[in-house]
Motif scaffolding. Structure first.
Motif, PDB file in Angstrom:
ATOM      1  N   MET A 162      32.362  26.355  51.373  1.00 18.02           N
ATOM      2  CA  MET A 162      32.980  26.685  52.650  1.00 18.02           C
ATOM      3  C   MET A 162      33.185  25.429  53.498  1.00 18.02           C
ATOM      4  O   MET A 162      34.227  25.263  54.141  1.00 18.02           O
ATOM      5  CB  MET A 162      32.118  27.686  53.434  1.00 18.02           C
ATOM      6  N   ASN A 163      32.190  24.561  53.495  1.00 17.52           N
ATOM      7  CA  ASN A 163      32.287  23.331  54.277  1.00 17.52           C
ATOM      8  C   ASN A 163      33.471  22.487  53.810  1.00 17.52           C
ATOM      9  O   ASN A 163      34.250  21.990  54.633  1.00 17.52           O
ATOM     10  CB  ASN A 163      30.988  22.529  54.177  1.00 17.52           C
ATOM     11  N   GLN A 164      33.625  22.317  52.512  1.00 16.04           N
ATOM     12  CA  GLN A 164      34.743  21.519  51.994  1.00 16.04           C
ATOM     13  C   GLN A 164      36.087  22.184  52.319  1.00 16.04           C
ATOM     14  O   GLN A 164      37.056  21.500  52.676  1.00 16.04           O
ATOM     15  CB  GLN A 164      34.594  21.292  50.487  1.00 16.04           C
ATOM     16  N   MET A 165      36.143  23.522  52.208  1.00 12.47           N
ATOM     17  CA  MET A 165      37.381  24.223  52.549  1.00 12.47           C
ATOM     18  C   MET A 165      37.698  24.075  54.030  1.00 12.47           C
ATOM     19  O   MET A 165      38.846  23.854  54.417  1.00 12.47           O
ATOM     20  CB  MET A 165      37.291  25.693  52.146  1.00 12.47           C
ATOM     21  N   LYS A 166      36.655  24.180  54.858  1.00  8.88           N
ATOM     22  CA  LYS A 166      36.831  24.029  56.306  1.00  8.88           C
ATOM     23  C   LYS A 166      37.362  22.644  56.639  1.00  8.88           C
ATOM     24  O   LYS A 166      38.333  22.500  57.386  1.00  8.88           O
ATOM     25  CB  LYS A 166      35.497  24.276  57.015  1.00  8.88           C
ATOM     26  N   LYS A 212      30.848  18.708  45.298  1.00  4.80           N
ATOM     27  CA  LYS A 212      31.084  17.259  45.247  1.00  4.80           C
ATOM     28  C   LYS A 212      32.459  16.961  44.643  1.00  4.80           C
ATOM     29  O   LYS A 212      33.154  16.047  45.083  1.00  4.80           O
ATOM     30  CB  LYS A 212      29.981  16.557  44.451  1.00  4.80           C
ATOM     31  N   GLN A 213      32.852  17.747  43.643  1.00  2.00           N
ATOM     32  CA  GLN A 213      34.196  17.604  43.087  1.00  2.00           C
ATOM     33  C   GLN A 213      35.237  18.003  44.134  1.00  2.00           C
ATOM     34  O   GLN A 213      36.269  17.347  44.279  1.00  2.00           O
ATOM     35  CB  GLN A 213      34.351  18.469  41.829  1.00  2.00           C
ATOM     36  N   LEU A 214      34.947  19.065  44.856  1.00  2.00           N
ATOM     37  CA  LEU A 214      35.858  19.518  45.913  1.00  2.00           C
ATOM     38  C   LEU A 214      36.030  18.445  46.988  1.00  2.00           C
ATOM     39  O   LEU A 214      37.122  18.267  47.532  1.00  2.00           O
ATOM     40  CB  LEU A 214      35.345  20.812  46.559  1.00  2.00           C
ATOM     41  N   GLU A 215      34.961  17.741  47.266  1.00  2.00           N
ATOM     42  CA  GLU A 215      35.048  16.665  48.249  1.00  2.00           C
ATOM     43  C   GLU A 215      36.042  15.601  47.782  1.00  2.00           C
ATOM     44  O   GLU A 215      36.843  15.092  48.579  1.00  2.00           O
ATOM     45  CB  GLU A 215      33.671  16.040  48.477  1.00  2.00           C
ATOM     46  N   GLN A 216      36.019  15.282  46.503  1.00  2.00           N
ATOM     47  CA  GLN A 216      36.966  14.292  45.964  1.00  2.00           C
ATOM     48  C   GLN A 216      38.404  14.803  46.054  1.00  2.00           C
ATOM     49  O   GLN A 216      39.319  14.040  46.363  1.00  2.00           O
ATOM     50  CB  GLN A 216      36.598  13.926  44.522  1.00  2.00           C
ATOM     51  N   VAL A 269      31.957  13.885  39.043  1.00  2.00           N
ATOM     52  CA  VAL A 269      32.295  13.459  40.401  1.00  2.00           C
ATOM     53  C   VAL A 269      32.609  11.964  40.399  1.00  2.00           C
ATOM     54  O   VAL A 269      33.566  11.519  41.038  1.00  2.00           O
ATOM     55  CB  VAL A 269      31.141  13.777  41.380  1.00  2.00           C
ATOM     56  N   GLU A 270      31.797  11.204  39.654  1.00  2.00           N
ATOM     57  CA  GLU A 270      31.993   9.757  39.594  1.00  2.00           C
ATOM     58  C   GLU A 270      33.364   9.410  38.997  1.00  2.00           C
ATOM     59  O   GLU A 270      34.058   8.520  39.497  1.00  2.00           O
ATOM     60  CB  GLU A 270      30.871   9.104  38.769  1.00  2.00           C
ATOM     61  N   LYS A 271      33.742  10.120  37.945  1.00  2.00           N
ATOM     62  CA  LYS A 271      35.041   9.890  37.308  1.00  2.00           C
ATOM     63  C   LYS A 271      36.172  10.244  38.283  1.00  2.00           C
ATOM     64  O   LYS A 271      37.149   9.505  38.409  1.00  2.00           O
ATOM     65  CB  LYS A 271      35.144  10.720  36.025  1.00  2.00           C
ATOM     66  N   MET A 272      36.024  11.367  38.971  1.00  2.00           N
ATOM     67  CA  MET A 272      37.037  11.785  39.942  1.00  2.00           C
ATOM     68  C   MET A 272      37.179  10.741  41.052  1.00  2.00           C
ATOM     69  O   MET A 272      38.292  10.387  41.444  1.00  2.00           O
ATOM     70  CB  MET A 272      36.677  13.153  40.537  1.00  2.00           C
ATOM     71  N   GLU A 273      36.063  10.263  41.534  1.00  2.00           N
ATOM     72  CA  GLU A 273      36.087   9.261  42.611  1.00  2.00           C
ATOM     73  C   GLU A 273      36.742   7.975  42.122  1.00  2.00           C
ATOM     74  O   GLU A 273      37.540   7.360  42.837  1.00  2.00           O
ATOM     75  CB  GLU A 273      34.669   8.995  43.113  1.00  2.00           C
TER      76      GLU A 273
END
Length: 192
Positions: free
Chosen positions: A131-135, A155-159, A180-184
């Motif tokens: 929810m936080n990332q969507m917000k 964490k993926q959503l944050e990226q 997450v590291e790969k996405m970043e």
């Protein structure tokens, strides 16, 4: 008149064994309410713990409609989120539901305060981190629900959210199988 009558009854009850059903902290909440001339009959009940009593008392002090949350089905933390929503004069009916954890309630409340369409994420199947990332994405004018529904973790959503904010084509790396590291790493390279 009714509040005075109720408090007079309770003031008399305090002099009896009735008060012994409460622990020390509950008694303090009751006495604080009497001192503030509040209608403590709303919360001077053994089924409320001292933290719940505190949230109800604070709502009464702020002249809020505590009947919305003065229910044992809500934890003290859930009560706090509802009380703060009432205090901020937002539509708490969207999240004043025991199915939401207090963290989910907080994310919905914060979205309402930011005047975004919380109906997109005010669903019990989304955890508070999602929810936080969507917000945060919605505040920036982006929508990441499709990535949440694909099973990406917070964490993926944050990226994904950061990539959208940076106007990057996130479809290249918004894949559940990427760490997450790969996405970043991909996001940072694309940003250059």
């Amino acid at each position: 008149m009714n509040k005075i009558y109720n408090n007079l009854i309770i003031e008399n009850l305090i002099k009896t064994d009735w008060i012994n059903q409460f622990n020390k902290n509950q008694k303090e909440e009751i006495l604080d309410g009497i001192e503030a001339n509040l209608d403590i009959s709303v919360y001077a009940k053994p089924e409320f713990n001292e933290s719940q009593m505190f949230e109800i008392r604070k709502g009464l002090e702020d002249n809020l409609d505590v009947s919305i949350y003065a229910k044992t089905e809500f934890s003290a933390n859930q009560m706090r989120q509802i009380r703060l929503g009432l205090w901020n004069d937002i539509d708490i009916s969207i999240y004043a539901n025991k199915k939401f954890s207090h963290n989910q309630m907080q994310q919905i409340k914060l979205g309402l305060l930011n005047k975004i369409d919380v109906s997109i994420y005010a669903k019990e199947n989304y955890n508070s981190n999602q929810m936080n990332q969507m917000k945060l994405a919605l505040i920036n004018g982006d929508n990441i629900v499709e990535y949440v529904d694909k099973g990406l973790n917070e964490k993926q959503l944050e990226q994904v959210r950061l990539g959208l904010k940076e106007k990057i084509d996130v479809s290249i790396y918004a894949k559940k199988e990427y760490s997450v590291e790969k996405m970043e790493e991909i996001r940072i390279k694309m940003k250059k």
